[in-house]
Write a protein that holds these residues in place. Structure first.
Motif, short mmCIF file in Angstrom:
data_model
loop_
_atom_site.label_atom_id
_atom_site.label_comp_id
_atom_site.label_asym_id
_atom_site.label_seq_id
_atom_site.Cartn_x
_atom_site.Cartn_y
_atom_site.Cartn_z
N GLU A 9 -45.90 24.33 -10.90
CA GLU A 9 -45.79 23.44 -9.73
C GLU A 9 -46.40 22.05 -9.98
OE1 GLU A 9 -49.02 26.59 -8.71
OE2 GLU A 9 -47.05 26.58 -9.64
N ASP A 10 -47.06 21.86 -11.11
CA ASP A 10 -47.63 20.55 -11.46
C ASP A 10 -46.63 19.63 -12.16
OD1 ASP A 10 -50.18 21.40 -10.55
OD2 ASP A 10 -50.62 22.27 -12.51
N ASN A 11 -45.48 20.18 -12.58
CA ASN A 11 -44.51 19.42 -13.38
C ASN A 11 -44.14 18.08 -12.77
OD1 ASN A 11 -44.02 20.92 -15.75
ND2 ASN A 11 -42.67 22.32 -14.65
N ALA A 12 -43.71 18.09 -11.51
CA ALA A 12 -43.22 16.86 -10.87
C ALA A 12 -44.32 15.81 -10.76
CB ALA A 12 -42.63 17.16 -9.50
N LYS A 13 -45.54 16.22 -10.41
CA LYS A 13 -46.64 15.26 -10.24
C LYS A 13 -47.03 14.63 -11.57
CE LYS A 13 -49.68 13.02 -7.89
NZ LYS A 13 -49.31 11.97 -6.97
N ILE A 14 -47.11 15.44 -12.62
CA ILE A 14 -47.48 14.89 -13.93
C ILE A 14 -46.39 13.95 -14.44
CG2 ILE A 14 -47.79 15.50 -16.38
CD1 ILE A 14 -50.32 15.78 -14.69
N LYS A 15 -45.13 14.33 -14.26
CA LYS A 15 -44.03 13.43 -14.66
C LYS A 15 -44.14 12.10 -13.92
CE LYS A 15 -39.04 12.90 -14.81
NZ LYS A 15 -37.72 13.51 -14.56
N GLU A 16 -44.41 12.16 -12.63
CA GLU A 16 -44.56 10.95 -11.81
C GLU A 16 -45.71 10.08 -12.32
OE1 GLU A 16 -46.34 9.96 -7.43
OE2 GLU A 16 -45.08 11.74 -7.59
N ILE A 17 -46.85 10.69 -12.61
CA ILE A 17 -48.02 9.93 -13.11
C ILE A 17 -47.68 9.25 -14.44
CG2 ILE A 17 -50.36 10.16 -14.04
CD1 ILE A 17 -50.78 12.39 -11.87
N ILE A 18 -47.06 10.01 -15.35
CA ILE A 18 -46.71 9.45 -16.67
C ILE A 18 -45.72 8.30 -16.52
CG2 ILE A 18 -45.51 9.96 -18.84
CD1 ILE A 18 -46.80 12.81 -18.65
N GLN A 19 -44.65 8.53 -15.78
CA GLN A 19 -43.62 7.49 -15.67
C GLN A 19 -44.12 6.27 -14.88
OE1 GLN A 19 -40.02 9.64 -14.44
NE2 GLN A 19 -39.41 9.68 -16.59
N ASN A 20 -44.88 6.48 -13.83
CA ASN A 20 -45.43 5.34 -13.08
C ASN A 20 -46.37 4.51 -13.95
OD1 ASN A 20 -44.03 6.05 -10.79
ND2 ASN A 20 -45.78 6.93 -9.73
#
Length: 158
Positions: A9-20
């Motif tokens: 369930e952390d996938n989307a948040k980590i992707k968002e942090i990396i891409q932002n």
């Protein structure tokens, strides 16, 4: 602050942090983690690779960053420190240091050396890596996938 292994369930948040983070630095370009194929499911990637792991850091119940270790050159017992990213609100609070300690402790149990790739313009990150004993290389190790990076570091783990 809590550091724990990544959950699905952390996938989307980590992707968002990396891409932002990469967007804010003008690094949303091919040759960076922005376009890594495993970015959509980092949990799956790190749990299905031997001697690999990804940790997240939580602040007040919210995932605000993470760090990974994965094999780079198993023959030479070299791992790669990957995807150390933090939300802007956490930078300067020592979370990067704690994530580094967690990742390098794990790496030292499985590898002889740790490699990483970054950009010279990410001065704060470069200072952190040097504080942890990483040495700047003149060129990337063979097998590097992030062609947009211009700073390569290695560290003996033993």
């Amino acid at each position: 602050m809590i550091i724990r292994e990544m959950k699905k369930e952390d996938n989307a948040k980590i992707k968002e942090i990396i891409q932002n983070s990469l967007e804010s630095l003008g690094l949303a370009i091919p040759g960076t983690a922005y376009f890594d194929p495993q970015l959509n499911d980092l949990h799956h990637y790190y749990t299905n690779v031997k001697h690999a792991n990804y940790w997240v850091v939580e602040m007040e119940g919210e995932v605000v960053g993470g760090i990974g270790i994965a094999p780079f050159n198993e023959h030479d017992k070299i791992c790669e420190l990957q995807k150390l990213y933090l939300s802007p609100k956490t930078q300067g609070l020592g979370y990067g240091k704690k994530l580094m300690e967690t990742a390098l402790s794990f790496a030292s149990k499985h590898y002889a050396k740790c490699y990483l790739e970054t950009q010279h313009e990410l001065k704060t990150a470069c200072i952190l890596y040097e504080k942890f004993g990483f040495t700047l290389l003149k060129e990337p190790l063979s097998g590097s996938e992030h062609s947009a990076m211009d700073a390569w570091y290695i560290k003996d783990l033993n």
